[in-house]
Design a protein around this motif. Structure first.
Motif, PDB file in Angstrom:
ATOM      1  N   PRO A  12       0.849  -1.190  -0.017  1.00 37.80           N
ATOM      2  CA  PRO A  12      -0.120   0.052   0.004  1.00 37.80           C
ATOM      3  C   PRO A  12       0.944   1.213  -0.148  1.00 37.80           C
ATOM      4  O   PRO A  12       1.902   1.320   0.494  1.00 37.80           O
ATOM      5  CB  PRO A  12      -0.769   0.050   1.290  1.00 37.80           C
ATOM      6  N   VAL A  13       0.320   2.323  -0.604  1.00 39.40           N
ATOM      7  CA  VAL A  13       1.042   3.662  -0.631  1.00 39.40           C
ATOM      8  C   VAL A  13       0.118   4.800  -0.401  1.00 39.40           C
ATOM      9  O   VAL A  13      -0.968   4.337  -0.616  1.00 39.40           O
ATOM     10  CB  VAL A  13       1.905   4.005  -1.871  1.00 39.40           C
ATOM     11  N   VAL A  14       0.530   5.738   0.151  1.00 33.70           N
ATOM     12  CA  VAL A  14      -0.165   6.982   0.215  1.00 33.70           C
ATOM     13  C   VAL A  14      -0.455   7.407  -0.853  1.00 33.70           C
ATOM     14  O   VAL A  14       0.496   8.080  -1.624  1.00 33.70           O
ATOM     15  CB  VAL A  14       0.270   7.861   1.669  1.00 33.70           C
ATOM     16  N   GLU A  16      -1.851  10.254  -2.026  1.00 31.12           N
ATOM     17  CA  GLU A  16      -2.264  11.660  -2.043  1.00 31.12           C
ATOM     18  C   GLU A  16      -1.129  12.574  -1.622  1.00 31.12           C
ATOM     19  O   GLU A  16      -0.313  12.124  -0.963  1.00 31.12           O
ATOM     20  CB  GLU A  16      -3.533  12.030  -1.358  1.00 31.12           C
ATOM     21  N   GLU A 137      13.675   6.136   0.484  1.00 31.40           N
ATOM     22  CA  GLU A 137      12.204   6.406   0.875  1.00 31.40           C
ATOM     23  C   GLU A 137      11.601   6.797  -0.650  1.00 31.40           C
ATOM     24  O   GLU A 137      10.731   6.504  -0.929  1.00 31.40           O
ATOM     25  CB  GLU A 137      12.067   7.466   1.691  1.00 31.40           C
TER      26      GLU A 137
ATOM     27  N   TRP C  35       0.782  12.638   8.443  1.00 24.86           N
ATOM     28  CA  TRP C  35       1.584  11.299   7.994  1.00 24.86           C
ATOM     29  C   TRP C  35       0.693  10.237   8.829  1.00 24.86           C
ATOM     30  O   TRP C  35       0.133   9.075   8.205  1.00 24.86           O
ATOM     31  CB  TRP C  35       2.932  11.154   8.178  1.00 24.86           C
ATOM     32  N   LEU C  38      -2.764   9.646   7.288  1.00 25.07           N
ATOM     33  CA  LEU C  38      -2.633   9.005   5.819  1.00 25.07           C
ATOM     34  C   LEU C  38      -2.278   7.855   5.883  1.00 25.07           C
ATOM     35  O   LEU C  38      -2.873   6.823   5.268  1.00 25.07           O
ATOM     36  CB  LEU C  38      -1.638  10.157   5.199  1.00 25.07           C
ATOM     37  N   ALA C  39      -1.309   7.459   6.868  1.00 28.74           N
ATOM     38  CA  ALA C  39      -0.710   6.097   6.820  1.00 28.74           C
ATOM     39  C   ALA C  39      -1.941   4.994   7.342  1.00 28.74           C
ATOM     40  O   ALA C  39      -1.782   3.870   6.663  1.00 28.74           O
ATOM     41  CB  ALA C  39       0.633   5.938   7.847  1.00 28.74           C
ATOM     42  N   TYR C  42      -4.411   4.580   4.283  1.00 27.67           N
ATOM     43  CA  TYR C  42      -4.012   3.889   3.374  1.00 27.67           C
ATOM     44  C   TYR C  42      -3.453   2.530   3.612  1.00 27.67           C
ATOM     45  O   TYR C  42      -2.858   1.641   2.708  1.00 27.67           O
ATOM     46  CB  TYR C  42      -3.056   4.672   2.402  1.00 27.67           C
ATOM     47  N   GLY C  43      -3.227   2.258   4.876  1.00 29.20           N
ATOM     48  CA  GLY C  43      -2.741   1.087   5.499  1.00 29.20           C
ATOM     49  C   GLY C  43      -1.190   0.818   5.142  1.00 29.20           C
ATOM     50  O   GLY C  43      -0.543  -0.133   5.075  1.00 29.20           O
ATOM     51  N   VAL C  44      -0.558   2.140   5.329  1.00 29.97           N
ATOM     52  CA  VAL C  44       0.951   1.924   5.120  1.00 29.97           C
ATOM     53  C   VAL C  44       1.567   1.853   6.574  1.00 29.97           C
ATOM     54  O   VAL C  44       1.075   2.426   7.544  1.00 29.97           O
ATOM     55  CB  VAL C  44       1.428   3.418   4.422  1.00 29.97           C
ATOM     56  N   ASN C  46       4.954   2.252   7.399  1.00 32.97           N
ATOM     57  CA  ASN C  46       6.296   3.117   7.539  1.00 32.97           C
ATOM     58  C   ASN C  46       5.710   3.967   8.490  1.00 32.97           C
ATOM     59  O   ASN C  46       4.863   4.850   8.406  1.00 32.97           O
ATOM     60  CB  ASN C  46       6.714   3.585   6.161  1.00 32.97           C
ATOM     61  N   ASP C  48       7.478   6.665   9.243  1.00 29.46           N
ATOM     62  CA  ASP C  48       7.863   8.138   8.876  1.00 29.46           C
ATOM     63  C   ASP C  48       7.191   8.409   7.549  1.00 29.46           C
ATOM     64  O   ASP C  48       7.330   7.637   6.478  1.00 29.46           O
ATOM     65  CB  ASP C  48       9.367   8.130   8.787  1.00 29.46           C
TER      66      ASP C  48
END
Lengths: 234, 122, 140
Positions: A12-14, A16, A137, C35, C38-39, C42-44, C46, C48
């Protein structure tokens, strides 16, 4: 071990762009515009705080610069050539068998005076980990992945790399089982250098293709440490 | 109802000590295309999974390398590794991909891979 | 730690920090998505944001020599924003104006705040450039 069901499931990525991300870019770019620091200094420093030293891939490139036969082998069979820098793609960590994300087909993309390669994975973030370590990153951001294929020269210039107009920019999109590294051109000013000296200037970003090696720019300088203002007595 | 028996490590067993895609070497038969051939990327329907990018569909490019043999991603996603195909590295002109690609860089290119099913002769 | 005497000034130890509101940064504080949200959405995993590393580089480069020298030895002419000053200001602003903003978003807001206060950036110019960056990053 392998969870083959999830072999190709994209991480998964953000997806937006936040105001904070925009603010970070804007502050950085205005600082560069005003000459507070240079784009190249910024990229070099970011790379250096993110890596610990020359990667095996850097040595592969340095060897190839010194040995035309080895260079030929690198281009024809990257997996075999990697063994000379102690990387066995088939047995190397983390997966030990080249999957799910470390498929064992390395291609070494050799730049020429009229051709500059740069690597991306638009589908996820495939990266030649066995020989280059973890990806940075920025390599995993939709920003880089989405824009590099389409506006490579603009994105490269954001890294401080201006590619001359008469040089072909070739983007390699790592969408299947091949993993790529870029073999940049040996820079001027390195005549008579040893393999160790050459290895030091082939930094990670050069191997991804967003920078080119320069004498004096290495990724393994000593890490500066800020002294504590109020050290705890012991 | 009994749970189906499924060996989740069978792919690992196949590739251990050999490598993937090396474990599929020699399984695809004769290659349909050779280096230098002009090819067009087919616009096949996506069923569940593909690794053929939207931007490449319908484009014409040049085969620059026969890279390896492997089951296509569309089958492998279902764990179907019975049939292997040749994979080709194909180079496209950026101007063919993006109509609005910057004027003045006619030589810029993009290189990526396709399994044989995705390509047709031009 | 900090002693807010009014909306404009804060003391941090013996240091006076100019924390008068900067409307552009206050707007980002109010409507910017952080973040951790957002994380989560979106299921991220990480912890940072990807821009944290470039933010740190910007701070390091503005700090110049002050990264590696004792505070008294730093040549103020070659250091645009000494690292200790920046940290003091960040601590004060994080205790005050940007109290509810998580890290590293508040480090970023504080950096921009310190730069604007010192004349290294101009608020209107930053707003204009942000609009250009937004357009570029979201261009289809």
């Amino acid at each position: 071990m392998s969870d083959h069901d999830h072999d190709h499931k994209p991480a998964p990525v953000v997806d937006e762009v936040s105001d904070f991300e925009i603010l970070e870019v804007a502050v950085r770019e205005l600082a560069i515009e005003k000459g507070l620091f240079t784009m190249d200094d910024h990229r070099t420093w970011t790379e250096y705080i993110h890596t610990l030293g020359p990667t095996p891939a850097a040595r592969l490139v340095a060897k190839a610069w010194l040995d035309p036969e080895y260079k030929k082998l690198c281009i024809e069979d990257g997996v075999t050539a990697s063994r000379e820098v102690d990387i066995d793609w088939v047995t190397s960590p983390p997966t030990q068998f080249g999957t799910p994300s470390d498929y064992c087909n390395l291609r070494v993309l050799a730049d020429t005076p009229t051709l500059k390669h740069v690597v991306v994975c638009t589908l996820c973030s495939c990266y030649p980990r066995p020989i280059l370590g973890q990806s940075p990153e920025w390599y995993r951001t939709p920003n880089y992945r989405r824009r590099l294929v389409r506006w490579p020269r603009q994105v490269l210039s954001e890294f401080g790399l201006q590619v001359p107009e008469d040089v072909e920019v070739r983007v390699a999109d790592s969408n299947q089982k091949t993993r790529y590294i870029v073999m940049p051109n040996r820079p001027e000013g390195t005549d008579g250098w040893t393999e160790d000296q050459l290895t030091e200037i082939v930094t990670r970003d050069c191997l991804i293709g967003v920078a080119v090696p320069k004498p004096g720019v290495t990724s393994n300088v000593k890490l500066p440490v800020m002294k504590a203002a109020n050290p705890v007595p012991h | 109802m009994s749970k189906p028996v499924y060996d989740r490590t069978h792919h690992a067993k196949m590739a251990t000590g050999v490598g993937d895609p090396q474990c599929f070497s020699g399984k695809a038969g004769d290659a349909k295309f050779k280096v230098g051939d002009r090819v067009r990327v087919r616009d096949l329907p996506d069923i569940f999974y593909t690794r053929t990018m939207t931007y490449a569909r319908g484009l014409e490019g040049t085969v620059v390398e026969l890279v390896y043999e492997s089951p296509p991603a569309e089958n492998e996603a279902w764990d179907n590794t019975e049939v292997s195909e040749w994979f080709y590295s194909v180079v496209f002109s950026q101007h063919d991909i993006w109509p609005a690609y910057s004027v003045g860089y006619p030589n810029d290119t993009l290189e990526t891979e396709f399994s044989e099913r995705w390509l047709e002769a031009v | 730690m900090s002693d807010a005497v009014d909306d404009e000034t804060e003391f941090y130890g013996d240091r006076k920090i100019d924390s008068k509101p900067i409307p552009l940064l206050d707007a980002i504080k109010e409507k910017g998505r952080v973040w951790e949200d957002l994380a989560d959405e979106y299921g991220v995993t990480n912890p940072d944001p990807p821009w944290k590393i470039t933010l740190e580089t910007t701070c390091d480069l503005l700090a110049g020599d002050s990264c590696v020298k004792d505070y008294d030895e730093v040549d103020q002419d070659t250091t645009l924003l000494p690292s200790l000053d920046r940290r003091w200001e960040e601590d004060a602003l994080s205790d005050g104006r940007y109290k509810d903003v998580p890290f590293p978003e508040r480090q970023l807001l504080s950096l921009a705040h310190s730069m604007i206060n010192r004349g290294l950036l101009d608020e209107a110019e930053l707003e204009k450039h942000m609009a250009a960056v937004e357009k570029r990053l979201n261009s289809g």
